[in-house]
Design an enzyme around this catalytic site. Structure first.
Site, PDB file in Angstrom:
ATOM      1  N   ARG A  67      -7.700  -3.481  -0.547  1.00 56.37           N
ATOM      2  CA  ARG A  67      -7.864  -4.085   0.782  1.00 56.37           C
ATOM      3  C   ARG A  67      -7.307  -3.174   1.873  1.00 56.37           C
ATOM      4  O   ARG A  67      -7.787  -3.180   2.997  1.00 56.37           O
ATOM      5  CB  ARG A  67      -7.188  -5.467   0.802  1.00 56.37           C
ATOM      6  CG  ARG A  67      -5.715  -5.448   0.510  1.00 56.37           C
ATOM      7  CD  ARG A  67      -5.171  -6.816   0.096  1.00 56.37           C
ATOM      8  NE  ARG A  67      -5.424  -7.101  -1.314  1.00 56.37           N
ATOM      9  CZ  ARG A  67      -5.068  -8.231  -1.924  1.00 56.37           C
ATOM     10  NH1 ARG A  67      -4.460  -9.196  -1.252  1.00 56.37           N
ATOM     11  NH2 ARG A  67      -5.313  -8.407  -3.196  1.00 56.37           N
ATOM     12  N   GLU A  77      -4.024  -2.293  -3.157  1.00 61.32           N
ATOM     13  CA  GLU A  77      -4.366  -1.147  -2.322  1.00 61.32           C
ATOM     14  C   GLU A  77      -5.813  -1.176  -1.855  1.00 61.32           C
ATOM     15  O   GLU A  77      -6.139  -0.572  -0.829  1.00 61.32           O
ATOM     16  CB  GLU A  77      -4.088   0.157  -3.082  1.00 61.32           C
ATOM     17  CG  GLU A  77      -5.210   0.625  -4.024  1.00 61.32           C
ATOM     18  CD  GLU A  77      -5.494  -0.330  -5.170  1.00 61.32           C
ATOM     19  OE1 GLU A  77      -4.619  -1.164  -5.483  1.00 61.32           O
ATOM     20  OE2 GLU A  77      -6.597  -0.260  -5.759  1.00 61.32           O
ATOM     21  N   ASP A 127       0.129  -2.286  -5.266  1.00 60.53           N
ATOM     22  CA  ASP A 127      -1.034  -2.416  -6.161  1.00 60.53           C
ATOM     23  C   ASP A 127      -2.173  -3.190  -5.496  1.00 60.53           C
ATOM     24  O   ASP A 127      -3.288  -3.220  -6.018  1.00 60.53           O
ATOM     25  CB  ASP A 127      -0.602  -3.090  -7.467  1.00 60.53           C
ATOM     26  CG  ASP A 127      -1.611  -2.875  -8.590  1.00 60.53           C
ATOM     27  OD1 ASP A 127      -2.534  -2.047  -8.405  1.00 60.53           O
ATOM     28  OD2 ASP A 127      -1.460  -3.525  -9.631  1.00 60.53           O
ATOM     29  N   LYS A 147       1.449  -0.453 -12.528  1.00 58.25           N
ATOM     30  CA  LYS A 147       0.826  -1.393 -13.459  1.00 58.25           C
ATOM     31  C   LYS A 147       1.434  -1.253 -14.845  1.00 58.25           C
ATOM     32  O   LYS A 147       2.019  -0.230 -15.187  1.00 58.25           O
ATOM     33  CB  LYS A 147      -0.676  -1.088 -13.569  1.00 58.25           C
ATOM     34  CG  LYS A 147      -1.499  -1.489 -12.357  1.00 58.25           C
ATOM     35  CD  LYS A 147      -2.967  -1.195 -12.581  1.00 58.25           C
ATOM     36  CE  LYS A 147      -3.800  -1.566 -11.374  1.00 58.25           C
ATOM     37  NZ  LYS A 147      -3.831  -3.003 -11.087  1.00 58.25           N
ATOM     38  N   ASP A 149      -6.308   3.871 -10.015  1.00 60.73           N
ATOM     39  CA  ASP A 149      -5.355   2.908  -9.474  1.00 60.73           C
ATOM     40  C   ASP A 149      -4.223   2.696 -10.469  1.00 60.73           C
ATOM     41  O   ASP A 149      -4.330   1.893 -11.390  1.00 60.73           O
ATOM     42  CB  ASP A 149      -6.070   1.580  -9.179  1.00 60.73           C
ATOM     43  CG  ASP A 149      -5.111   0.529  -8.639  1.00 60.73           C
ATOM     44  OD1 ASP A 149      -3.970   0.890  -8.262  1.00 60.73           O
ATOM     45  OD2 ASP A 149      -5.505  -0.657  -8.593  1.00 60.73           O
TER      46      ASP A 149
END
Ligand code: BES
Ligand code: MN
Ligand code: ZN
Length: 494
Positions: free
Chosen positions: A354, A352, A350, A280, A273
């Site tokens: 869900r 992501e 970000d 991030k 991620d």
């Protein structure tokens, strides 16, 4: 590693290493009394002389004991008798297991399990022991160029049984503990692997391998073409930016009655991620290889059940993909259509997890599950709220939430219930779609759960946010194997 229950005849047993627990200012009890007699009172003398204080987790190895019943004795501190309970018991077990594994012993005899522990019965005392030896012998799948460390020599562990009446419970506890250790190790292995190895395809191949080695397991893997056909626009929007193909992995474990509705476990399998276009910050970004631990833990739990041949039907659904930025990546403000038909404004790429879980949850309906539990490293807000000790549980069913909290307490893999309520859902309002994928900073773990809630109408559902519990950071960086003990405990009693 093999585990056995030992009731009676302790004096005649021979072992490479006997493990004896002692409280602060405490005396020997249970099987340790007979052992001490066989050793000519040596243990008693050591305690009297003050060479071992019995502080919690402290260990003292007495090697070279000659021809007696034990080649070695490991004293392990149990702390003060006043604060004795589940936590100190487990800490002492882990310290003992680690110390035994540092010796060349091939077998060990643990007398600790016969100690009474408030609120912990013989079954859990034995189960924790097997789990502790499993945890202590776990080795990270390290890709280091130095020579591989030798595998542990310890092959068998016997544990004391307080009374004949406990024998069945202890045997069952050991069996369950060993199976949980196998599942946890599987979860830790998968989670600890770097993202360039553990890709969605890797997870899929691993799941297919499970089906080959367990006759009760069947695995099906869906690719992006099938996802498109199913209308999984939300999941596909997350994988849009990466070269690595996404996978939806379905692992069916059939241990229960034919035709009995399964429990569905849905795992977040974001193998890396980066945040996507909402990239991030660099510090700690490597830890986002752990963003597939929800997936790894539902796979690990199925492994445990398969090892046990547990009498339940479970379907694990893993949504696996990467979240990466690129010219094809989903952009903030993009609107996607989920498999449920509901549209989502992706305000932050970000958030992501869900977005993939909602389509996996919708997909789970085809199995007509009696309940659904999703497991995900979903929000940093959960780490802020609960730290590393409790997973968060949100549910639309009080009985299910209570069941998970209770299973967490029993298995010492705890979760804490957080609210799910319409007030929070309002934070997800969007001017352009049915709702947005983020609801602002406040109550971030709850609004994430509220997002998922919109996809489980009519289902009995719980969400476990394991962002704080799934892995450790810092010097001990690595996956913990949680929440496998919680899930297995719950499923064995579900
Ligand atoms: N995988 C992260 C959540 C996470 C953060 C897990 C830290 C473990 C440690 C998730 O995909 C994420 O990025 N969540 C965002 C949501 C936000 C954009 C609403 C977060 O928590 O910052
Ligand atoms: Mn994210
Ligand atoms: Zn994530």
């Amino acid at each position: 590693m093999e585990f056995q229950a030992q009731a009676g005849a302790a004096r005649r047993a021979r072992t490479d290493c006997a493990v004896v627990g002692v409280h602060e200012r405490g005396e020997l009890g249970g099987d340790a009394v007979a052992l001490d007699r066989a050793l000519g009172g040596r243990l008693g003398r050591i305690l009297k002389a003050g060479d071992f204080a019995g502080r919690l987790g402290e260990t003292l190895l007495l090697p070279d004991l000659g021809a007696g019943p034990a080649a070695r004795v490991l004293l392990v501190g149990l702390g003060s008798a006043k604060s004795w309970g589940r936590r100190p018991y487990r800490r002492a077990l882990l310290a003992a297991a680690q110390a035994v594994l540092r010796t060349p012993a091939r077998d060990a005899w643990v007398t600790l399990t016969a100690h009474a522990v408030p609120d912990v019965d013989a079954y859990y005392r034995a189960r924790y022991a097997a789990e502790a030896f499993g945890q202590a012998s776990y080795k990270v799948p390290a890709l280091k160029s130095a020579r591989k460390p030798a595998p542990p020599r310890l092959a068998s562990v016997r544990v004391s049984v307080a009374g004949r009446g406990d024998l069945v419970a202890v045997r069952r506890g050991l069996e369950h503990g060993a199976a949980i250790a196998v599942g946890s190790a599987t979860t830790r292995d998968l989670a600890n692997l770097p993202a360039n190895v553990c890709t969605p395809s890797y997870l899929a191949k691993f799941a297919q391998g499970l089906a080959r080695s367990h006759r009760r397991i069947r695995t099906r893997v869906l690719g992006e073409t099938e996802m498109k056909r199913l209308g999984m626009g939300s999941l596909l929007s997350v994988t849009a930016g990466t070269e690595e193909p996404a996978r939806l992995i379905v692992i069916e474990y059939r241990g229960g009655k034919a035709g009995e509705a399964p429990v569905a476990l849905v795992g977040k399998g974001v193998t890396f991620d980066s945040g996507g276009i909402s990239l991030k910050d660099p510090p700690g970004m490597d830890e986002m290889k752990f963003d597939m631990t929800g997936a790894a833990s539902v796979i690990g739990a199925v492994c445990s059940l398969a090892v046990l041949g547990a009498p339940v039907n479970v379907v694990a659904i893993v949504a696996a993909c990467e979240n990466m930025p690129s010219g094809r990546a989903t952009k903030p403000g993009d609107i996607v259509r989920s498999m449920s038909g509901q549209t989502i404004e992706v305000l932050n790429t970000d958030a992501e997890g869900r977005l993939i879980l909602c389509d996996a949850l919708t997909y789970s309906r085809r199995f007509k599950p009696r309940l659904v539990i999703d497991v995900a490293t979903l929000t940093g807000a959960c780490v802020v709220a609960l730290g590393a000790h409790n997973s968060a549980v949100m549910s639309n069913d009080d009985g299910l939430a209570d069941g998970l909290v209770a299973a967490g307490r029993r298995s010492a893999d705890t979760c804490w219930r957080m609210p799910l309520a319409e007030e929070y859902s309002e934070q997800l309002k969007s001017n352009f779609a049915d709702f947005a994928n983020v609801g602002g900073r406040d109550g971030g773990a709850v609004t994430a759960a509220c997002f998922l809630w919109k996809f489980v109408d009519g289902l009995k559902w719980a969400h476990l946010d394991i962002a704080g519990t799934a892995y450790q950071t810092g010097a001990a960086k690595g996956a913990t194997g949680r929440p496998v003990p919680l899930l297995v405990d719950f499923l064995l009693s579900a």
